[in-house]
Design an enzyme around this catalytic site. Structure first.
Site, PDB file in Angstrom:
ATOM      1  N   ASP A   1      44.151  40.942  39.151  1.00 26.24           N
ATOM      2  CA  ASP A   1      44.092  42.344  39.582  1.00 26.24           C
ATOM      3  C   ASP A   1      44.673  43.276  38.519  1.00 26.24           C
ATOM      4  O   ASP A   1      44.143  44.350  38.245  1.00 26.24           O
ATOM      5  CB  ASP A   1      44.853  42.518  40.901  1.00 26.24           C
ATOM      6  CG  ASP A   1      44.381  41.539  41.966  1.00 26.24           C
ATOM      7  OD1 ASP A   1      43.297  40.951  41.790  1.00 26.24           O
ATOM      8  OD2 ASP A   1      45.107  41.353  42.956  1.00 26.24           O
TER       9      ASP A   1
ATOM     10  N   GLU B   1      37.023  33.308  42.537  1.00 24.68           N
ATOM     11  CA  GLU B   1      38.061  33.637  43.528  1.00 24.68           C
ATOM     12  C   GLU B   1      39.034  32.483  43.670  1.00 24.68           C
ATOM     13  O   GLU B   1      38.620  31.320  43.760  1.00 24.68           O
ATOM     14  CB  GLU B   1      37.377  33.932  44.870  1.00 24.68           C
ATOM     15  CG  GLU B   1      38.070  34.977  45.689  1.00 24.68           C
ATOM     16  CD  GLU B   1      38.023  36.358  45.048  1.00 24.68           C
ATOM     17  OE1 GLU B   1      39.000  36.743  44.378  1.00 24.68           O
ATOM     18  OE2 GLU B   1      37.011  37.050  45.207  1.00 24.68           O
ATOM     19  N   HIS B   2      40.313  32.846  43.689  1.00 28.11           N
ATOM     20  CA  HIS B   2      41.398  31.850  43.773  1.00 28.11           C
ATOM     21  C   HIS B   2      41.375  30.895  42.580  1.00 28.11           C
ATOM     22  O   HIS B   2      41.781  29.748  42.687  1.00 28.11           O
ATOM     23  CB  HIS B   2      41.352  31.087  45.110  1.00 28.11           C
ATOM     24  CG  HIS B   2      41.804  31.936  46.267  1.00 28.11           C
ATOM     25  ND1 HIS B   2      43.125  32.155  46.555  1.00 28.11           N
ATOM     26  CD2 HIS B   2      41.100  32.655  47.174  1.00 28.11           C
ATOM     27  CE1 HIS B   2      43.227  32.959  47.617  1.00 28.11           C
ATOM     28  NE2 HIS B   2      42.009  33.282  47.999  1.00 28.11           N
TER      29      HIS B   2
ATOM     30  N   GLY C   1      42.216  44.462  50.149  1.00 28.45           N
ATOM     31  CA  GLY C   1      41.803  43.464  49.156  1.00 28.45           C
ATOM     32  C   GLY C   1      41.123  44.097  47.950  1.00 28.45           C
ATOM     33  O   GLY C   1      40.391  43.441  47.230  1.00 28.45           O
ATOM     34  N   LEU C   2      41.371  45.400  47.722  1.00 37.12           N
ATOM     35  CA  LEU C   2      40.777  46.069  46.558  1.00 37.12           C
ATOM     36  C   LEU C   2      41.854  46.418  45.524  1.00 37.12           C
ATOM     37  O   LEU C   2      41.649  47.248  44.654  1.00 37.12           O
ATOM     38  CB  LEU C   2      40.007  47.323  46.994  1.00 37.12           C
ATOM     39  CG  LEU C   2      38.839  47.057  47.951  1.00 37.12           C
ATOM     40  CD1 LEU C   2      38.171  48.362  48.371  1.00 37.12           C
ATOM     41  CD2 LEU C   2      37.803  46.120  47.330  1.00 37.12           C
TER      42      LEU C   2
ATOM     43  N   TYR D   1      48.409  32.083  51.317  1.00 35.65           N
ATOM     44  CA  TYR D   1      48.146  32.155  49.878  1.00 35.65           C
ATOM     45  C   TYR D   1      49.042  31.155  49.146  1.00 35.65           C
ATOM     46  O   TYR D   1      48.580  30.352  48.338  1.00 35.65           O
ATOM     47  CB  TYR D   1      48.413  33.591  49.394  1.00 35.65           C
ATOM     48  CG  TYR D   1      48.018  33.886  47.962  1.00 35.65           C
ATOM     49  CD1 TYR D   1      46.765  34.411  47.655  1.00 35.65           C
ATOM     50  CD2 TYR D   1      48.908  33.658  46.916  1.00 35.65           C
ATOM     51  CE1 TYR D   1      46.414  34.700  46.341  1.00 35.65           C
ATOM     52  CE2 TYR D   1      48.559  33.939  45.600  1.00 35.65           C
ATOM     53  CZ  TYR D   1      47.310  34.470  45.319  1.00 35.65           C
ATOM     54  OH  TYR D   1      46.971  34.756  44.016  1.00 35.65           O
TER      55      TYR D   1
ATOM     56  N   ASP E   1      42.438  32.352  39.451  1.00 37.62           N
ATOM     57  CA  ASP E   1      43.324  32.912  38.407  1.00 37.62           C
ATOM     58  C   ASP E   1      44.638  32.142  38.285  1.00 37.62           C
ATOM     59  O   ASP E   1      45.100  31.864  37.175  1.00 37.62           O
ATOM     60  CB  ASP E   1      43.545  34.431  38.569  1.00 37.62           C
ATOM     61  CG  ASP E   1      44.185  34.879  39.867  1.00 37.62           C
ATOM     62  OD1 ASP E   1      44.382  34.042  40.783  1.00 37.62           O
ATOM     63  OD2 ASP E   1      44.503  36.088  39.979  1.00 37.62           O
TER      64      ASP E   1
HETATM   65  C1  GLA Z   1      44.660  38.123  45.408  1.00 41.35           C
HETATM   66  C2  GLA Z   1      45.583  37.940  44.209  1.00 41.35           C
HETATM   67  C3  GLA Z   1      44.794  37.595  42.943  1.00 41.35           C
HETATM   68  C4  GLA Z   1      43.819  36.439  43.205  1.00 41.35           C
HETATM   69  C5  GLA Z   1      43.002  36.692  44.455  1.00 41.35           C
HETATM   70  C6  GLA Z   1      42.116  35.536  44.816  1.00 41.35           C
HETATM   71  O1  GLA Z   1      43.865  39.260  45.212  1.00 41.35           O
HETATM   72  O2  GLA Z   1      46.307  39.125  43.971  1.00 41.35           O
HETATM   73  O3  GLA Z   1      45.680  37.278  41.894  1.00 41.35           O
HETATM   74  O4  GLA Z   1      44.506  35.221  43.286  1.00 41.35           O
HETATM   75  O5  GLA Z   1      43.833  36.980  45.575  1.00 41.35           O
HETATM   76  O6  GLA Z   1      41.142  35.337  43.842  1.00 41.35           O
END
Ligand code: GLA
Length: 383
Positions: free
Chosen positions: A170, A34-35, A122-123, A219, A37
Site C-alpha cells: 500500500d 493479493e497476500h 480496503g483502499l 491477517y 507482499d
Molecule cells: C492489506 C495490507 C497489504 C497486503 C494486503 C493483502 O491491504 O495492508 O500489505 O498484505 O492486505 O494483499
C-alpha cells in the site's frame, strides 16, 4: 469544489492567508497479487483518483497543528514530546516519530486535511495518510526524497508505531504510482515497474458496504501460516517455492499451511502472467487471471466473504466484464472488476441494483483512473 480547493479555502479562512504547500497522496486498488507482499512476492496495484490532501505552512515553534475536515479530533503536539494517541492522530504523531528515528530534519507546520479515500474499505486510506504526512514534513524542511525509502518509513509507522502488521504494497503504490499505469512491485527487491492498463478498459471498485471485525487477527494468522510453510520448505519466504516443489514436497505439511502456500505461490505466478497480458493488451487474458485469483483467495486462502463472493458473481454476470475479484486484505470491503470502457455505465447501474436487490445494501461504486503517487503542489494553487 475539488478537495484541493476545499483544503486551500479552509486553510485560508483558518489561518488568514493561502497555504504555502498542498500535498496529495492517493489510495489504491490492487489488480492482482493479493497476500503476496509479506511473502516477498509480486503485487500489481494502481493508485486511484481518490486522495488525502493537506494544505499547510511552516511554523517556527516545532509544533504540528492539523485540522481534519473529516474527523473531529484536532492534532496539536510538539515534535519534542511525542506520545501515542488515538485514531487518525496516532498516524500524525507516528509520521513525526519515524522521521526522528531516521534522523531526518523536522520542523513544525500547521494545516488542514481532507480526503475522499473511504476509510476501512480496503483502499488504503491509512497508507495515503502516511505518505501525505511524510510529504508535508518534507515540504517544510526538505531532504533528498526517495520514494521507495519513504514507503518503507510509512510502513514502519503502521507496523511499529500504530502496531498493525501489514506488508509494503500500500505504501509503495501510494508513494510511487504512475498515472495510467499499474505498478508491478517485487516486494523483495522493491523494484517497481509501471505496466500500462489495457486500452479500452476501466477498473471499477465495488464496495460491498461490509466491514469485518477481527481482521487483524485473521491477517496475522495468515502471515504465521505462510511463515510456517516457508520454514517447512527451508526457504526465507514463499516467494522461493515453485508450484512443482510445493506439490512434490507437501506430504509432511499440515493442510492449512499447504492451502495458504498454494494460494501465495500460484498468485505470484498469476501476477507475472497478468503483467504479460497487460503488455500484450489482452484484457480477456487479464480477466481470466483476476477470476482465478478470486477463487484462490476464496477457497485456499479463505479471506473472502459472502458479500464479496456475491459482488464478484454479479459483476461477472454483466456484459463487458472481463474479470472480477475481491481486492485488499479481504473479509469485507471492496471487490474490483475490469470492464470494457463502452460497457461501464450499464455495468455500474446493473451491479448496483443487483447487489442491492439481494442484500439490501446500497454499494458504493467507483470507476477509477490510475493516478500518480504522492506529490506536493506549491505554485498551482487554485483561488
Ligand atoms: C492489506 C495490507 C497489504 C497486503 C494486503 C493483502 O491491504 O495492508 O500489505 O498484505 O492486505 O494483499
Amino acid at each position: 469544489m475539488s478537495l484541493q480547493q476545499h483544503v486551500t479555502n479552509e486553510f485560508h479562512s483558518r489561518f488568514g492567508e493561502p497555504p504555502t504547500y498542498v500535498v496529495r497522496a492517493p489510495g489504491r486498488v490492487n489488480l492482482i497479487g493479493e497476500h503476496t507482499d509479506y511473502n516477498d512476492g509480486f503485487v500489481l496495484p494502481m493508485a486511484i483518483d481518490r486522495d488525502i490532501w493537506i494544505a499547510l505552512r511552516r511554523r517556527a515553534d516545532r509544533r504540528i497543528v492539523l485540522h481534519s475536515l473529516d474527523f473531529a479530533e484536532p492534532v496539536d503536539f510538539s515534535l519534542d514530546a511525542l506520545v501515542h494517541a488515538e485514531g487518525w492522530v496516532e498516524y500524525v504523531v507516528g509520521g513525526a516519530w519515524i522521521l526522528g528515528e531516521g534522523d531526518f530534519p523536522r520542523e513544525g507546520w500547521e494545516g488542514v486535511l481532507a480526503g475522499d479515500v473511504p476509510v476501512g474499505a480496503g483502499l488504503s486510506s491509512s497508507a495515503a495518510l502516511e505518505l501525505a504526512l511524510l510529504k508535508a514534513f518534507w515540504a517544510v524542511s526538505p531532504w533528498a526524497w526517495d520514494g521507495t525509502l519513504m514507503a518503507q518509513l510509512a510502513r514502519r509507522i503502521e507496523n511499529e508505531w500504530v502496531g498493525v502488521q501489514t506488508g509494503i504494497m500500500d505504501q509503495m503504490i501510494s508513494s510511487l504510482g504512475v498515472a495510467g499505469h499499474a505498478l508491478l512491485i517485487d516486494c523483495r527487491s522493491l523494484e517497481a515497474t509501471p505496466v500500462p492498463l489495457p486500452a479500452g478498459t476501466r477498473v471499477v471498485v465495488l464496495d460491498t458496504g461490509t466491514r469485518r471485525g477481527l481482521v487483524d487477527s485473521a491477517y496475522n494468522e495468515r502471515v504465521a501460516q505462510c511463515r510456517e510453510a516457508a520454514a517447512y520448505f527451508g526457504v526465507p519466504a514463499l516467494r522461493d517455492v515453485s508450484l512443482a516443489a510445493l506439490e512434490a514436497g507437501k506430504d509432511g505439511l499440515d493442510q492449512l499451511p499447504f492451502l495458504r502456500a498454494r494460494h501465495v505461490v500460484s498468485e505470484n505466478e498469476r501476477t507475472l502472467r497478468a503483467v504479460d497480458a497487460m503488455r500484450a493488451g489482452d484484457p480477456a487474458a487479464l480477466g481470466r487471471l483476476i477470476n482465478a485469483s478470486h477463487r484462490s483467495l476464496r477457497d485456499d486462502y479463505e479471506v473472502s466473504s459472502k458479500e464479496l463472493d456475491l459482488m464478484v458473481e454479479i459483476a461477472l454476470g454483466q456484459a463487458g466484464c472481463y474479470g472480477a475479484r475481491m481486492t485488499g486484505g479481504g473479509f469485507g470491503g471492496c471487490a474490483m472488476a475490469l470492464v470494457e470502457e463502452g460497457a461501464v455505465e450499464r455495468f455500474v447501474e446493473a451491479v448496483g441494483t443487483g447487489y442491492e436487490d439481494q442484500t439490501g445494501i446500497t454499494p458504493s461504486v467507483y470507476v477509477c483512473r490510475a493516478s500518480a503517487g504522492v506529490e506536493v503542489l506549491s505554485d498551482t494553487l487554485p483561488e
